[in-house]
Design a protein around this motif. Structure first.
Motif, PDB file in Angstrom:
ATOM      1  N   PRO A 127      -3.148   3.795  -6.407  1.00 30.42           N
ATOM      2  CA  PRO A 127      -3.173   2.335  -6.586  1.00 30.42           C
ATOM      3  C   PRO A 127      -3.029   1.954  -8.053  1.00 30.42           C
ATOM      4  CG  PRO A 127      -4.949   3.079  -5.148  1.00 30.42           C
ATOM      5  CD  PRO A 127      -4.352   4.298  -5.749  1.00 30.42           C
ATOM      6  N   GLY A 128      -2.397   0.814  -8.269  1.00 30.49           N
ATOM      7  CA  GLY A 128      -2.189   0.343  -9.633  1.00 30.49           C
ATOM      8  C   GLY A 128      -0.763  -0.113  -9.855  1.00 30.49           C
ATOM      9  N   GLY A 129      -0.497  -0.543 -11.080  1.00 32.34           N
ATOM     10  CA  GLY A 129       0.830  -1.039 -11.427  1.00 32.34           C
ATOM     11  C   GLY A 129       1.812   0.077 -11.716  1.00 32.34           C
ATOM     12  N   ARG A 130       3.062  -0.152 -11.301  1.00 29.50           N
ATOM     13  CA  ARG A 130       4.161   0.795 -11.553  1.00 29.50           C
ATOM     14  C   ARG A 130       5.340   0.008 -12.101  1.00 29.50           C
ATOM     15  NH1 ARG A 130       2.878   6.249 -10.561  1.00 29.50           N
ATOM     16  NH2 ARG A 130       5.128   6.537 -10.291  1.00 29.50           N
ATOM     17  N   PRO A 150       0.835  -1.213   0.000  1.00 29.76           N
ATOM     18  CA  PRO A 150       0.000   0.000   0.000  1.00 29.76           C
ATOM     19  C   PRO A 150       0.863   1.254   0.000  1.00 29.76           C
ATOM     20  CG  PRO A 150       0.125  -0.876   2.211  1.00 29.76           C
ATOM     21  CD  PRO A 150       0.887  -1.834   1.339  1.00 29.76           C
ATOM     22  N   PRO A 151       0.259   2.428  -0.199  1.00 27.65           N
ATOM     23  CA  PRO A 151       1.034   3.677  -0.100  1.00 27.65           C
ATOM     24  C   PRO A 151       1.676   3.822   1.275  1.00 27.65           C
ATOM     25  CG  PRO A 151      -1.081   4.089  -1.141  1.00 27.65           C
ATOM     26  CD  PRO A 151      -1.118   2.682  -0.653  1.00 27.65           C
ATOM     27  N   GLY A 152       2.951   4.249   1.275  1.00 20.50           N
ATOM     28  CA  GLY A 152       3.708   4.395   2.517  1.00 20.50           C
ATOM     29  C   GLY A 152       4.507   3.164   2.911  1.00 20.50           C
ATOM     30  N   ALA A 153       4.365   2.065   2.191  1.00 21.49           N
ATOM     31  CA  ALA A 153       5.074   0.833   2.550  1.00 21.49           C
ATOM     32  C   ALA A 153       6.506   0.876   2.049  1.00 21.49           C
ATOM     33  CB  ALA A 153       4.349  -0.381   1.974  1.00 21.49           C
ATOM     34  N   PRO A 155      13.814  -6.401 -14.737  1.00 21.95           N
ATOM     35  CA  PRO A 155      12.524  -5.724 -14.548  1.00 21.95           C
ATOM     36  C   PRO A 155      12.053  -5.775 -13.089  1.00 21.95           C
ATOM     37  CG  PRO A 155      12.459  -7.244 -16.414  1.00 21.95           C
ATOM     38  CD  PRO A 155      13.723  -7.538 -15.663  1.00 21.95           C
ATOM     39  N   ILE A 156      11.336  -4.721 -12.709  1.00 24.20           N
ATOM     40  CA  ILE A 156      10.679  -4.643 -11.390  1.00 24.20           C
ATOM     41  C   ILE A 156       9.192  -4.462 -11.631  1.00 24.20           C
ATOM     42  CG2 ILE A 156      10.428  -3.348  -9.248  1.00 24.20           C
ATOM     43  CD1 ILE A 156      13.335  -2.583  -9.429  1.00 24.20           C
ATOM     44  N   ARG A 157       8.387  -5.365 -11.158  1.00 24.47           N
ATOM     45  CA  ARG A 157       6.939  -5.295 -11.285  1.00 24.47           C
ATOM     46  C   ARG A 157       6.363  -4.896  -9.922  1.00 24.47           C
ATOM     47  NH1 ARG A 157       8.456  -5.405 -15.841  1.00 24.47           N
ATOM     48  NH2 ARG A 157       8.180  -7.088 -17.344  1.00 24.47           N
ATOM     49  N   LEU A 158       6.069  -3.606  -9.787  1.00 24.64           N
ATOM     50  CA  LEU A 158       5.542  -3.074  -8.525  1.00 24.64           C
ATOM     51  C   LEU A 158       4.048  -2.782  -8.675  1.00 24.64           C
ATOM     52  CD1 LEU A 158       5.828  -1.866  -5.671  1.00 24.64           C
ATOM     53  CD2 LEU A 158       6.450   0.305  -6.758  1.00 24.64           C
ATOM     54  N   ARG A 159       3.268  -3.203  -7.689  1.00 30.76           N
ATOM     55  CA  ARG A 159       1.833  -2.931  -7.668  1.00 30.76           C
ATOM     56  C   ARG A 159       1.489  -2.269  -6.347  1.00 30.76           C
ATOM     57  NH1 ARG A 159      -2.753  -4.013 -10.173  1.00 30.76           N
ATOM     58  NH2 ARG A 159      -4.661  -4.189  -8.936  1.00 30.76           N
ATOM     59  N   VAL A 160       0.873  -1.064  -6.449  1.00 35.27           N
ATOM     60  CA  VAL A 160       0.438  -0.325  -5.264  1.00 35.27           C
ATOM     61  C   VAL A 160      -1.014  -0.703  -4.993  1.00 35.27           C
ATOM     62  CG1 VAL A 160       0.148   1.943  -4.224  1.00 35.27           C
ATOM     63  CG2 VAL A 160       2.016   1.536  -5.833  1.00 35.27           C
ATOM     64  N   THR A 161      -1.272  -1.210  -3.821  1.00 40.14           N
ATOM     65  CA  THR A 161      -2.619  -1.641  -3.461  1.00 40.14           C
ATOM     66  C   THR A 161      -3.424  -0.482  -2.886  1.00 40.14           C
ATOM     67  OG1 THR A 161      -1.902  -2.309  -1.252  1.00 40.14           O
ATOM     68  CG2 THR A 161      -1.800  -3.976  -2.999  1.00 40.14           C
ATOM     69  N   THR A 185      15.755  -1.327  -1.384  1.00 42.65           N
ATOM     70  CA  THR A 185      14.435  -1.017  -0.812  1.00 42.65           C
ATOM     71  C   THR A 185      13.667  -0.132  -1.783  1.00 42.65           C
ATOM     72  OG1 THR A 185      15.340  -1.113   1.419  1.00 42.65           O
ATOM     73  CG2 THR A 185      13.208   0.000   1.141  1.00 42.65           C
ATOM     74  N   VAL A 186      12.395  -0.447  -1.937  1.00 44.37           N
ATOM     75  CA  VAL A 186      11.468   0.382  -2.716  1.00 44.37           C
ATOM     76  C   VAL A 186      10.463   0.980  -1.732  1.00 44.37           C
ATOM     77  CG1 VAL A 186       9.733   0.447  -4.531  1.00 44.37           C
ATOM     78  CG2 VAL A 186      11.743  -1.031  -4.777  1.00 44.37           C
ATOM     79  N   THR A 187      10.470   2.312  -1.586  1.00 40.38           N
ATOM     80  CA  THR A 187       9.566   3.016  -0.666  1.00 40.38           C
ATOM     81  C   THR A 187       8.432   3.636  -1.468  1.00 40.38           C
ATOM     82  OG1 THR A 187      11.419   3.504   0.811  1.00 40.38           O
ATOM     83  CG2 THR A 187       9.397   4.792   1.096  1.00 40.38           C
ATOM     84  N   VAL A 188       7.210   3.210  -1.179  1.00 36.48           N
ATOM     85  CA  VAL A 188       6.032   3.709  -1.890  1.00 36.48           C
ATOM     86  C   VAL A 188       5.576   5.009  -1.229  1.00 36.48           C
ATOM     87  CG1 VAL A 188       3.696   3.171  -2.657  1.00 36.48           C
ATOM     88  CG2 VAL A 188       5.389   1.338  -2.405  1.00 36.48           C
ATOM     89  N   PRO A 189       5.459   6.111  -1.956  1.00 32.79           N
ATOM     90  CA  PRO A 189       5.011   7.370  -1.338  1.00 32.79           C
ATOM     91  C   PRO A 189       3.585   7.253  -0.799  1.00 32.79           C
ATOM     92  CG  PRO A 189       6.010   7.773  -3.488  1.00 32.79           C
ATOM     93  CD  PRO A 189       5.817   6.301  -3.373  1.00 32.79           C
TER      94      PRO A 189
END
Length: 398
Positions: free
Chosen positions: A125-128, A63-66, A146-152, A116-120
């Motif tokens: 939400p969605g794929g990044r 999620p955001p902030g993770a 590749p990095i497949r990041l998904r923000v919930t 580390t990947v820090t989500v703002p």
């Protein structure tokens, strides 16, 4: 031709010598060519991949902030140290952090590098999609994983149409507008254009998908060309934008089409009409003023001769009454004194005279008494009383 044994033996000997010499030259040829050619460049010999079994990309979700962590494995099978540089790109650029951006791996060693990947907190939400790039010290040695990041989180689709305007350009018109993504998911808008004039529809463009993809919070300034707008009309241009998720918005702009000559003619017509109205009002006001000034005064009731005589008589009697009042007061005072003396000297002889005075008072003209009483002024009442007293006095004296 006779057979010569000596010649045949010489030919056979030459053939055997040629066969024996050719293989020696063929075997000696490759080493000479190998020594003459340039040396071949050696391969780098190192590799980089996600840690674990058979992973070809990094898969992260949160999620955001993770703060999401993972590891990169760098293998150096060569006999000398290896130095690599690490960086992120794409949708995770700026979110990716390493303990050190440059790592040195000893010979014939595998290093595990954490990141580390820090989500703002404001991430939608969605794929990044993004990537991790590993660059070695050897020129041209570079690997991207590749990095497949998904923000919930809950997805919100919101789209607005803003700043709609229409401008003329030659024989065509340009419709300007701005699309704004107010949600937290990427949107691919669809647009519909309508234009209606005073006498009916002028432009109909069905819904079509626009080529732009709007990220969350992004704005896109776009233009639609109207090739054949009207030359003289008042038009309402309406734009409607929709997205597949259900968001919808519309905006309208007013466009007045009028040629330069027609505009000047309308302006002059309006000015002439206003001037004519002002002049008409002034003329009407002038006629009314002259009519009021030339009209004679309305005649009031004119006094008749009888009214003049009555007024004069009344005025004369009032004046006589005032003067008579003064004389009567003096006479009455004198006669009062004399009456008192006469009463003391002659008691009964004057009684008939007194009765006669009363009779004369009763016989006074009724018209004069009514006139005096009808007048409400103090002078009139005084005049009436004075007249009565004067006549009474004269009766006494007589």
């Amino acid at each position: 031709m006779p057979f010569r044994p000596r010649t045949a033996a010489a030919g056979a000997a030459l053939a055997v010598a040629a066969v024996l010499l050719c293989p020696a030259e063929a075997e000696a040829g490759p080493p000479a060519a190998a020594r003459a050619g340039p040396p071949t460049a050696a391969a780098p010999g190192w590799s980089a991949a996600p840690t674990g079994a058979a992973r070809t990309a990094f898969y992260l979700e949160g999620p955001p902030g993770a703060a999401l962590t993972d590891r990169l494995a760098v293998r150096n099978p060569t006999g000398r140290p290896l130095t690599v540089r690490l960086a992120g790109d794409g949708g995770v650029d700026g979110w990716l952090a390493f303990g050190t951006p440059e790592v040195t791996v000893p010979p014939r060693t595998q290093a595990s590098v954490p990141f580390t990947v820090t989500v703002p907190d404001t991430a939608a939400p969605g794929g990044r999609p993004g990537g991790l790039t590993v660059t070695g010290t050897t020129p041209g040695a570079r690997t991207r994983i590749p990095i497949r990041l998904r923000v919930t989180g809950p997805a919100l689709s919101a789209l607005t149409v803003e700043q709609v305007s229409v401008t003329r350009r030659g024989s065509a018109a340009l419709i300007h507008y701005t699309l704004v993504n107010r949600g937290n998911t990427a949107l691919r808008p669809r647009l519909e254009v309508r234009a209606d004039g005073l006498f009916g529809p002028l432009l109909r463009r069905p819904v079509r998908t626009l080529p732009d993809v709007l990220p969350p919070g992004a704005r896109a300034d776009r233009t639609e060309t109207w090739p054949d707008p009207p030359a003289l009309d008042a038009v309402d241009v309406r734009l409607t934008a929709t997205v597949a998720a259900g968001a919808r918005d519309s905006a309208t702009a007013r466009y007045t089409a009028a040629p330069w000559g027609a505009g000047v003619a309308l302006l002059l017509l309006a000015a002439g009409g206003g001037g004519w109205a002002v002049m008409r009002r002034r003329r009407r006001a002038g006629r009314e003023g002259r009519a009021d000034g030339d009209a004679p005064d309305r005649p009031g009731p004119q006094p008749t001769d009888g009214t003049r005589r009555t007024s004069a008589t009344t005025s004369g009697r009032e004046t006589s009454g005032i003067e008579g009042t003064k004389e009567a007061q003096g006479t009455q005072g004198t006669q009062g004194a004399q009456g008192n003396a006469s009463t003391a000297v002659a008691p009964a002889a004057d009684a008939p005279k007194a009765n006669g005075a009363k009779a004369n008072r009763a016989k006074a003209p009724a018209g004069e008494t009514v006139r005096g009483t009808a007048t409400r002024g103090t002078a009139t009442r005084g005049a009436t009383d004075t007249t009565t007293v004067a006549r009474t006095g004269s009766g006494v004296r007589g």
